[in-house]
Structure formats: structure tokens, C-alpha cells
Design a protein around this motif. Sequence first.
Motif, short mmCIF file in Angstrom:
data_model
loop_
_atom_site.label_atom_id
_atom_site.label_comp_id
_atom_site.label_asym_id
_atom_site.label_seq_id
_atom_site.Cartn_x
_atom_site.Cartn_y
_atom_site.Cartn_z
N ALA A 117 9.27 -26.08 -59.15
CA ALA A 117 9.36 -27.38 -59.80
C ALA A 117 8.58 -27.31 -61.12
O ALA A 117 7.69 -26.46 -61.26
CB ALA A 117 8.78 -28.45 -58.87
N PRO A 118 8.84 -28.20 -62.08
CA PRO A 118 9.79 -29.31 -62.03
C PRO A 118 11.22 -28.95 -62.36
O PRO A 118 12.12 -29.79 -62.21
CB PRO A 118 9.22 -30.26 -63.09
N SER A 209 -4.67 -32.61 -60.26
CA SER A 209 -3.75 -31.46 -60.26
C SER A 209 -2.74 -31.61 -59.12
O SER A 209 -1.54 -31.32 -59.29
CB SER A 209 -4.53 -30.16 -60.09
N ASN A 210 -3.22 -32.04 -57.97
CA ASN A 210 -2.35 -32.23 -56.82
C ASN A 210 -1.26 -33.25 -57.10
O ASN A 210 -0.10 -33.06 -56.73
CB ASN A 210 -3.21 -32.66 -55.62
N ALA A 211 -1.63 -34.34 -57.77
CA ALA A 211 -0.65 -35.37 -58.12
C ALA A 211 0.43 -34.80 -59.04
O ALA A 211 1.62 -35.13 -58.91
CB ALA A 211 -1.35 -36.55 -58.79
N VAL A 212 0.04 -33.94 -59.97
CA VAL A 212 1.01 -33.33 -60.88
C VAL A 212 1.97 -32.43 -60.10
O VAL A 212 3.19 -32.45 -60.33
CB VAL A 212 0.27 -32.54 -61.98
N GLY A 213 1.43 -31.65 -59.17
CA GLY A 213 2.29 -30.78 -58.37
C GLY A 213 3.30 -31.56 -57.55
O GLY A 213 4.49 -31.22 -57.52
N TRP A 214 2.83 -32.61 -56.88
CA TRP A 214 3.73 -33.41 -56.06
C TRP A 214 4.77 -34.13 -56.91
O TRP A 214 5.95 -34.22 -56.53
CB TRP A 214 2.94 -34.41 -55.21
N ALA A 215 4.36 -34.67 -58.06
CA ALA A 215 5.30 -35.37 -58.93
C ALA A 215 6.38 -34.41 -59.45
O ALA A 215 7.55 -34.78 -59.55
CB ALA A 215 4.56 -36.01 -60.09
N ALA A 216 5.98 -33.18 -59.76
CA ALA A 216 6.96 -32.20 -60.22
C ALA A 216 7.97 -31.89 -59.12
O ALA A 216 9.17 -31.73 -59.38
CB ALA A 216 6.24 -30.92 -60.65
#
Length: 332
Positions: A117-118, A209-216
Motif C-alpha cells: 500500500a498505498p 506512523s501506525n495511522a499512516v500505515g493503516w490509512a494507506a
Amino acid sequence: MYDPELLQLLTLQGPWPTSLTAEEIIPRRAEWVAPAIEDVIAGRPLNVSTITLTSRDGTPFEVAVLASTTASAGKPCFVHPHSGGMVMGSRYTGVEMVADWVEEFGAVALLPEYRLAPEHPFPAGFEDCVATLDHAIEHAASLGVDPARIILAGMSAGGGIAAGMMLQHRDRGGRPLAGVVLMCAMLDARNDSPSALQFAGSGIWDRESNAVGWAALLGDQAPHEIPAEASPSLAEDLTGLPPTFIDVGSMDTFRDEDIDFAQRIRAAGGDVELHVWDGGYHGFDLAFPAAQLSQKALRARADWIRRRLEGSASLTLTTDTARPSTPAPEHQ
């Protein structure tokens, strides 16, 4: 509350990593490079080859096959989705540990180059990993693999993928797996556990960072829209899972979601072994495998794997916390 040796090693390495942003995903991929596989296996009874598989949507992808040369048939098999927050890494990320397993147990490991992702949101990369597991089972004979001794193993994002795979494999009625190893696994897209909140803006792979990974991976889907295969903490039914080993550092964003997942498997009647490594941060054992705490974690995993491959199930839920001040919940 960090392990003193690990803290010193990390400090000597240079500045701590900053929070990942969506704009930095591509540049950080270029910086986060796995070791050359030729260097990892040099002088060891191992060889590596590459096969091309096809995912369910028809997309071809490559899988590295790392194999022991000491046995020709009946080998154990590890299927290892790599770490990288769903957005970084390659098939050889974390290969040092997997190579040790392959050598120690005379095994084969399949390392999928799953889509990231993304550019490729869920379920693209997940389906690549599922196709890899299916190949291990369906082509066990040609791989020299004993289909009764296949273990799924993943760290961080790879642990989240492996957990989702074991849920789907159960639901599909697949051949029983020998076990699943989840190391500091990325399981919960809600990103709101006490440890996630504790490591907001600090630590290795922080809440931001975790939020960015999940959003991607998932875009802006609400939790009730997210399938459990993508975020295994959302699974309501944890019955009927294979024997599972879960470990995580006490100073890890994923600490509490991993503890909760282990406890829920145990409550559902499952076979689970849990270790919380006191003072360990995210990926400490991959970063500094020679450290004392890393050695302890690596031995515990290898011992559990050995028991599984020998057919002796572990029925314990343990915790390796020593300092009462560690902010982990009670879970003994």
C-alpha cells in the motif's frame, strides 16, 4: 523503562526515527533496504531460488524460496510475509531470522514479494500471501515439504498479515497448520489501545506512523467496514485457530493489541503462548539480535517452533515482565 542495553544500542545508532508521513512512504522505502540474500546465506547449507505465482486477481508476483540443502524431502516449511507497516520492505526484510530457522530445522521458507500500500490497498498484498500459503500446501511434494509441518510467521505488518491469513484459512477449512508465529504484530486498525496512546509521537513505529500505515492499506473505512482478515483484532470468533506464539516488547505500540489477541485466543479455548519482553521496543530483536533480551526472544521462538515441529503442543500463556513499573496491563 527501556532495556538499558537496547537503549544504548539504539542511541549509538543515531537519531531515533521520526513519525512516518504519507509523503515520506516512497523515500523511506529507498532507505529501508534488506540485506543482500547472498551475504546472508554465504557459507551456510542454504540455497535460494525464485518462483512466480499468480494472485487471485490474476496479478503475477515473485516468491523467494529459501531452502536447506541438508534434506531432500519431508522438510518443515515457513511462509513469511515481511514487515514494513504495510507500505515498505521486501521479501528479504527479516530474512536473517528466517534463514536461521531454515538452517536449524532443515526447512524451506517461502518469502512473498507482496504488493504494498498505498499503491495496492487491501486485499492485494494479503491475497499474494494467501496464494503463497496455498502454493506451499498444494505443491508440498515438489518443494520437498511435509504439508503437516507448515508454519506461518510474520513480524509487525507481516504478523498482521499472518494473523489474517490464519483466520481466513480456518474459515476456508484449509489443511491444519502446524503453528503461527506472530512477532510484535500489527493487528488493530483502530489504533487506540493504551499502548498506542502511550506511544503517540514517541518510540519506534509510533501511533502516528501506525495511522499512516493503516490509512494507506484501508483508506478511510470505518472499523465496522474493515474485514477481520485486514485487522485481525476485529475478529469476533477466535475459535479453531492453530497453535499460536505471540510476542511483543513492553515498550511497543502494539503491546496491548497483541496481549489482547493472545488472551482472546486463550479464552476461546485455543493453544497460545505469549511473551511480553520487558523493555523491548518495536523490532528490537531484528535490529540488534546479539543483545541479551534479543537472544532470549529468539531462543523462545525457536524452542516453540521446535516443539510444534516435533508435534508437542505448548499449552501455556506466559509473560516475561520483570519490572512492576512497566506500563503493561496485568495479563498473567
